[in-house]
Design an enzyme around this catalytic site. Structure first.
Site, PDB file in Angstrom:
ATOM      1  N   ASP A 463     103.319 -21.354  -8.553  1.00 18.11           N
ATOM      2  CA  ASP A 463     102.500 -20.192  -8.905  1.00 18.11           C
ATOM      3  C   ASP A 463     101.024 -20.491  -8.642  1.00 18.11           C
ATOM      4  O   ASP A 463     100.218 -20.618  -9.543  1.00 18.11           O
ATOM      5  CB  ASP A 463     102.732 -19.788 -10.366  1.00 18.11           C
ATOM      6  N   GLU A 464     100.695 -20.601  -7.355  1.00 23.27           N
ATOM      7  CA  GLU A 464      99.325 -20.903  -6.932  1.00 23.27           C
ATOM      8  C   GLU A 464      99.141 -20.370  -5.514  1.00 23.27           C
ATOM      9  O   GLU A 464      98.699 -19.250  -5.331  1.00 23.27           O
ATOM     10  CB  GLU A 464      99.065 -22.418  -7.013  1.00 23.27           C
ATOM     11  N   GLU A 742     101.163 -33.827  -2.844  1.00 20.77           N
ATOM     12  CA  GLU A 742      99.876 -33.596  -3.507  1.00 20.77           C
ATOM     13  C   GLU A 742      99.363 -34.881  -4.160  1.00 20.77           C
ATOM     14  O   GLU A 742      98.178 -35.196  -4.073  1.00 20.77           O
ATOM     15  CB  GLU A 742     100.035 -32.506  -4.570  1.00 20.77           C
TER      16      GLU A 742
END
Length: 866
Positions: A463-464, A742
């Site tokens: 959700d980004e 990441e």
């Protein structure tokens, strides 16, 4: 025989419809030229067609320019089609004419647009997910069609149908721009989909970025509006020369369809029982459809695309299917990517098949924790008939998928994955003898592909999925080598400038939406992230020669540096400002990535000096000499302040971190050669003390190997590259990663996920190492804008016995390869026509090269040292 190929207009793919440039610049390659060939001039043949009338002209050009050459003819009018051919001369002989490249102007004037947004008149209601509508209109054409265009955009995302057939192959049209400032449109050739007599247009709508959920912790909805709207303008030329125009207006109808909800984060729900075959064909019974509501068009500028559209670019089959029983299967597609599943299925009426997605498995099941609140779930409820189905208006990031509710056996071809991203031209390749490093480079490529989804996002799964400025700032040198990203980034940078002008701030992501916690962020200049405004346009210019892009972004770049200067104050130190620093330094606590080893104000001040230095270079390229002198002087002042504050006489940089030394070296901040030698020797010692492990985050990672290799510590740079223990680049490769993670250890050695609420397995920022691999390991880089001059400087090291890199430059294909055998390194390099090069070998040999292929050999010492 000398041949002209690869003719291009601006940064568009050949045949692009609806371009926004009335005077598109022209580029071309020259191939098969003899060794003594030198271009002395060119002729450009322009054939243009508007409303059935074709004219042709030929224009002579002096000189050797072949990259982004100014348009030589009268400006294009809206809707005007053009075909451009080129031939070149060496002063005595002409080449043959090239194949023509075609394009067509879009709607270049605001008053060309007659269509208005239309959608359902019903209250959209509240709640997390609302059913998107469809709109339709029947119309009659008064004769046979000779040419027809559909200009299409939406408040939301849209897919157009004409007479029951889908229009085009673009996905998630019109993509995501800063909708309050600019709304992009797409142009399609629909000549073959229309006919004399009765016709029908129908459009599917989806929430997309317009009203769909965006952001963390539940995010926000309805950011740009709570109502969807189709904007369609059909312009149809008939055989008798008349033009009929059909636009979205009050004459259209609205109705629901089988899509019950569509969301970029949560997925799509589809009920095949609600299908109504023929809804977009003439004669359909639309008695239950309602008149549309005409929406307010708002104030954004309607803009043509400067980059490629989203498309399905590849289809992957699962490499493993795991039957979990009761109609539930886990599928491994072998590659983390962005896309959607397509299924061929059957089952009883009312039966639901559910598709879930994840990047990794933990304990043999989908690991959904890193997705946070994103459901990434698609569902189809069957109507009792066989289906061939994929969701229309959602996209996911995944390697693994769970299919549940499957009826019968799952056989090959039943479920495939459609890879979706911006359809960019591949420009660069890299290979090496070490399969691990080759896989690392492939991971970089796939992370780029998965995150260039109309804008440069940080990740494609949770959700980004935002256009984080810091990520692309550090990755732009790598991205520009691998793919033709300039058109896409050009559009994104225009959004950045628009947001910056409105906010008086370069936000941390673009398009900017005020989502918690960033809605409470002070508007301090955010180093590394905000520096994209000044650094990335210059990278694009250096790689493409696009001076107009550099000029267009110049005011944005200057405004960024002015804000940094104002916040730093007279002492030129960027203290007491909000900063992210060396984000995701592996030494920082997992729960707080800002607590890096390197002082965040050191990072910000180093970037201040670098941004000033680079802006001075930008100003010089633009002929702004006074600015160039001022920014160079500012860079000197900041460098002196930085050295005084952060560097000791013994070469120690404050914090004694890899990032601190790397930034100081990469940004040329040492106060003297003697202190530089001490400092970079300390950096090499830190690497050795860490056994080659990486100790840098977003700020230090792009520059740490450069800082080593250019100061006589190539062995330590290779030691970092070849290290397999976390934190390192090869740790992810060793543990099955197929994209860049990441965090250095997003997946821990015990198979658990590190900081699951903020871990992505597809984040390209740490993949910025690939730029060093291209320039140093293989040994190819541009040293004049647009690759007009190339430096071949291979620096073999580590355990590698070969490496190669190829890049399609604006002048043509340049390449280098080297192989090590029996203590000798053989090098082969190719220079395209129009460029020159220098071969710079480790033994000190420096050779000037013209176009063509060149060979060289140098020896290594007995112990393998250069």
């Amino acid at each position: 025989m000398t041949t002209v190929t690869h003719v291009r207009l601006e940064h568009h793919e050949p045949g692009r419809l609806g371009i926004g440039e009335a005077r598109p610049r022209i580029s071309w390659h020259i191939v098969d030229a003899p060794a003594d060939f030198a271009p002395h001039g060119a002729e450009i043949r322009v054939s243009r067609t508007l409303r059935g009338t074709t004219t042709e002209s030929t224009h002579a050009l002096d000189g050797s320019d072949q990259v982004l050459v100014d348009w030589p003819a009268a400006p294009l009018a809206s809707r005007e089609a053009v075909a451009v051919s080129v031939r070149v001369s060496d002063g005595e002989k002409w080449s043959d004419w090239s194949d023509a490249v075609t394009a067509e102007a879009g709607l270049l004037q605001a008053d060309d647009w007659k269509a208005v947004p239309v959608g359902s008149a019903d209250d959209p209601g509240e709640g997390p997910h609302r059913r998107p509508e469809r709109v339709r209109r029947e119309f009659t054409l008064d004769g046979p069609v000779t040419r027809a265009r559909a200009y299409v955009t939406a408040h939301g995302v849209i897919e157009l149908e004409l007479n029951g057939q889908r229009v085009g192959d673009e996905e998630l049209t019109p993509g995501w721009t800063s909708y309050t400032h600019r709304l992009r449109y797409a142009t399609f050739d629909v000549t073959d989909q229309l006919r004399a007599g009765a016709n029908c247009a129908g459009a599917w709508l989806g929430d997309g970025w317009w009203r769909g959920r965006l952001g963390f912790a539940g995010g926000l909805r309805d950011i740009y509006g709570d109502a969807l709207g189709a904007i369609v303008q059909l312009e149809v030329e008939l055989e008798d020369g008349t033009v009929q125009t059909i636009v979205t207006d009050s004459e259209w109808q609205a109705g629901s369809g089988p899509i019950l909800m569509s969301d970029l984060y949560d997925g799509e729900r589809y009920d095949a029982r609600e299908e109504d075959a023929g809804w977009s064909t003439a004669g359909f019974d639309a008695s239950e459809w309602s008149p549309v509501a005409v929406r307010d068009a708002g104030t954004p500028e309607m803009v043509a695309p400067s980059g490629p559209p989203l498309r399905v670019v590849e289809t992957l089959s699962p490499v493993e299917v795991m039957d979990r029983g009761d109609g539930r299967f886990l599928l491994d597609f072998g590659q983390n990517h962005s896309g959607r599943l397509r299924i061929k299925a059957s089952g009883p009426e009312g039966h639901t098949i559910r598709l879930r997605h994840a990047e990794v498995l933990v304990d043999g099941e989908l690991c959904t924790e890193p997705l946070r609140t994103a459901e990434v779930t698609d569902e189809i409820t069957l109507a009792g008939e066989d289906v061939d189905w994929s969701p229309r208006f959602t996209i996911h990031g995944y390697r693994f998928a769970e299919v549940s509710g499957w009826v019968g056996d799952l056989t090959p071809g039943d479920v495939v994955s459609e890879v979706i991203h911006s359809d960019m031209e591949r420009l660069g390749w890299f290979a090496t003898s070490d399969e691990r490093i080759a896989r690392l480079h492939e991971n970089v490529v796939w992370s780029l592909r998965g995150n260039f989804v109309d804008i440069p996002t940080d990740c494609p799964q949770r959700d980004e999925r935002l256009g984080w400025t810091g990520d692309i700032q550090v990755f732009a040198p790598t991205a520009t080598f691998l793919y033709g990203v300039t058109g896409l980034l050009s559009s994104w940078l225009q959004d950045l400038a628009a947001e910056q002008d409105e906010l008086d701030w370069v936000p941390p992501y673009v398009p900017y939406i005020e989502i918690p916690p960033f809605d409470a962020m002070t508007h301090d200049p955010l180093a590394v992230w905000g520096d994209v405004a000044s650094l990335t346009p210059l990278v694009l210019f250096e790689r493409t020669g696009d001076l107009a892009l550099l000029r267009r972004q110049y005011e944005s770049a200057k405004a960024w540096l002015a804000s940094v200067e104002a916040n730093a104050g007279d002492d030129r130190i960027c203290a007491d400002t909000e900063q992210l620093g060396d984000w995701l330094d592996p030494n920082a606590p997992a729960e707080d990535p800002t607590k890096a080893m390197t002082d965040r104000y050191l990072v910000a001040t180093a970037y201040f000096a670098w941004a000033a230095r680079r802006l001075s270079q930008t100003a010089a390229h633009l002929g702004e000499e006074a600015d160039a002198e001022r920014y160079a002087a500012l860079a000197d002042e900041v460098a002196a302040a930085y050295a005084d504050r952060y560097i000791s006489a013994d070469g120690t940089v404050d914090g004694d971190s890899q990032t601190g030394y790397a930034l100081t070296e990469a940004f040329d901040l040492w106060p003297s050669p003697e202190i530089r030698e001490k400092g970079t020797t300390r950096l090499a010692a830190l690497v050795d003390e860490a056994d080659g492990r990486v100790s840098t985050g977003f700020a230090g990672t792009p520059v740490v190997t450069d800082a080593l290799s250019r100061t006589g510590h190539l062995a330590e740079a290779y030691r970092m590259l070849e290290c397999e223990e976390a934190p390192s680049w090869l740790y992810a490769v060793k543990n099955g990663g197929t994209t860049i993670w990441e965090r250095w250890d997003s997946l821990k050695p015990d198979g658990t996920v590190n900081a699951g609420d903020m871990t992505s397995f597809n984040h390209y920022a740490l993949g910025s190492i690939a730029d060093w691999m291209h320039r140093v390991v293989a040994g190819i880089e541009a040293v004049e804008p647009g690759w007009k001059r190339i430096r071949f400087a291979p620096r073999p090291g580590g355990d590698l016995t070969s490496a190669s890199a190829t890049h399609v430059t604006p002048y043509g294909t340049a390449s280098i390869s080297w192989t090590l055998s029996d203590g000798e390194v053989h090098v082969s390099a190719t220079v395209p026509v129009g460029a020159t090069a220098v071969m710079d070998l480790p033994d000190g040999t420096v050779t000037e090269l013209g176009h063509g292929t060149h060979e060289a050999t140098f020896a290594l010492t007995a112990d393998g040292a250069l």
